[in-house]
Design a protein around this motif. Sequence first.
Motif, PDB file in Angstrom:
ATOM      1  N   UNK A 160      -2.881  98.318 -97.034  1.00  0.00           N
ATOM      2  CA  UNK A 160      -2.292  99.056 -97.754  1.00  0.00           C
ATOM      3  C   UNK A 160      -3.027 100.507 -97.954  1.00  0.00           C
ATOM      4  N   UNK A 161      -4.513 100.225 -98.161  1.00  0.00           N
ATOM      5  CA  UNK A 161      -5.062 101.592 -98.404  1.00  0.00           C
ATOM      6  C   UNK A 161      -4.889 102.427 -97.160  1.00  0.00           C
ATOM      7  N   UNK A 162      -4.901 101.765 -95.922  1.00  0.00           N
ATOM      8  CA  UNK A 162      -5.004 102.596 -94.628  1.00  0.00           C
ATOM      9  C   UNK A 162      -3.669 103.270 -94.662  1.00  0.00           C
ATOM     10  N   UNK A 163      -2.767 102.647 -95.052  1.00  0.00           N
ATOM     11  CA  UNK A 163      -1.118 103.505 -94.976  1.00  0.00           C
ATOM     12  C   UNK A 163      -1.317 104.608 -96.140  1.00  0.00           C
ATOM     13  N   UNK A 170      -9.675 112.471 -98.382  1.00  0.00           N
ATOM     14  CA  UNK A 170      -8.862 111.498 -97.753  1.00  0.00           C
ATOM     15  C   UNK A 170      -9.369 111.044 -96.214  1.00  0.00           C
ATOM     16  N   UNK A 171      -9.948 112.035 -95.636  1.00  0.00           N
ATOM     17  CA  UNK A 171     -10.420 111.596 -94.256  1.00  0.00           C
ATOM     18  C   UNK A 171     -11.649 110.453 -94.573  1.00  0.00           C
ATOM     19  N   UNK A 172     -12.351 110.601 -95.527  1.00  0.00           N
ATOM     20  CA  UNK A 172     -13.722 109.799 -95.767  1.00  0.00           C
ATOM     21  C   UNK A 172     -13.091 108.521 -96.213  1.00  0.00           C
ATOM     22  N   UNK A 173     -12.082 108.445 -97.289  1.00  0.00           N
ATOM     23  CA  UNK A 173     -11.617 107.078 -97.523  1.00  0.00           C
ATOM     24  C   UNK A 173     -10.816 106.478 -96.138  1.00  0.00           C
ATOM     25  N   UNK A 174     -10.035 107.253 -95.403  1.00  0.00           N
ATOM     26  CA  UNK A 174      -9.473 106.547 -94.240  1.00  0.00           C
ATOM     27  C   UNK A 174     -10.518 106.326 -93.356  1.00  0.00           C
ATOM     28  N   UNK A 175     -11.577 106.724 -93.055  1.00  0.00           N
ATOM     29  CA  UNK A 175     -12.786 106.207 -91.969  1.00  0.00           C
ATOM     30  C   UNK A 175     -13.330 105.005 -92.623  1.00  0.00           C
TER      31      UNK A 175
END
Length: 479
Positions: free
Chosen positions: A447-450, A19-24
């Motif tokens: 949207x992805x960030x949220x 999740x952190x990788x995707x958020x980054x």
Amino acid sequence: MRINNNISAVVTNKQLLRTEGGLSDVMERLSSGLKINHSKDDPSGMAISGRMKVQVAGLNKATQNANDGMSVIETADGALNEVSSILQRMRELAVQAANDTNSQTERDAIQLEVDSLRSEVDRIANTTEFNTKTLLDGSLDRKVYSDQVSRIGASSSVDAGTYIVTVSQAATRAESNVGTDLSSAGDVTKDQAGILYINGATVEVKEGMTGAQVYSAIRDAAELGNATVSELGKGLQFKSQGYGNESELKIQSNNPALSAYLGLASDDETYNGREAVLSLGGDFPKDATIKQEGLHFSISGANGFEMDFKANTDKDGNMYVNKNSTTGASSSTSYNSTGDITLVATEIGGMTLQIGANGNQDMNVTIPDMSSDSMYLDTIDMRKVGGASRAISRLDEAISYVSKSRAKLGAYENRLEHTTDNLSAAEQNMTSALSRIEDADMAKEITDYTKYNVLQQAATSVLSQANQIPQMALQLLQK
């Protein structure tokens, strides 16, 4: 229950790291505005966008090049506008000088202004520049080479090649040899006095004039009559200054005794020069035709083919084709009046404008020589008999020459305007296509960030709970 390996915490931590990788990644796209920040994001998209960036940059620079080209053409056209005004003024002066209400003194004054205007045409041709590049001196014209003729001009429709003009008869001047030796002739008697006309120029031969005075008067009149006179052995030699169809020598006398004194065969003698006889070979078009005005030869054909040149003359003023020099103690030069004139046309010359983003996407602009010599303005002399009428015809052709050159420049400018419009449209569409490949969709990224932000908070909370599981095993031991 296990305390050495907390599987729940390991699984939860794995998901948290993902999740952190995707958020980054989402935060990088949001901060850069780009969907592709690294080649791993979209390898094929990265390759396509790279080529598109090169094209967009090239189109932008090509648009600037086309605009610079229009500036060059506008500069040249502005100068030619002034040349056209000068030629129109010279034609006005020619019309004025053609009127016989003017005295010779007034025609001399008119010629002074004509000479000054011709110098201004040369100044404009030699000093009109764009970024230190001279525009009107012929340096931007097609290059045609020959060491046998001068003032060579060629239209852009003349392809590179070798062009042969065969001269089987050179253009000649009208001439007449008179058998009287004026240097030893006696003074003019009353019966011999009269008026002599040389191509319309008047010589008043008065009683008591010496032979030397008569010769001086004839020489001055011959100059006004577009002819020359020189002492030849024990007589006089008259020659017209024109060649071929421009050559005529008319010597008239109103007194038979004067004619006898001068050695004229009759009271009215007329001589004409011969036109050159030419044929075309080499790469000349089959339908090409030749027009000659004295030593000025113009060759034209279909599809805008035009070539012109001026023939050379030897030290005696005779047209020649080839010059042969011999060396030695008594070096001399011989001249051949017939033979082949070779003209080599090249693709060299003109200004190349890069009007595309890729190689060979260019446009060649040619601007002819606009000097007074190229328009044969050096042949204009209002002081001579019939000179004003000849000047009107010559200036009409010069004005047509300038107008044709300006029309070509206008066509170039119109083409470049369409070129810039096309380049701008292509750049716009290419940029739009690049944007669809490379730019991030901000709404989707938010949207992805949220989503990743919520998942990160949830995973952190679950990981905290998973870390509490070994504590439950400790509670069993305590009981």
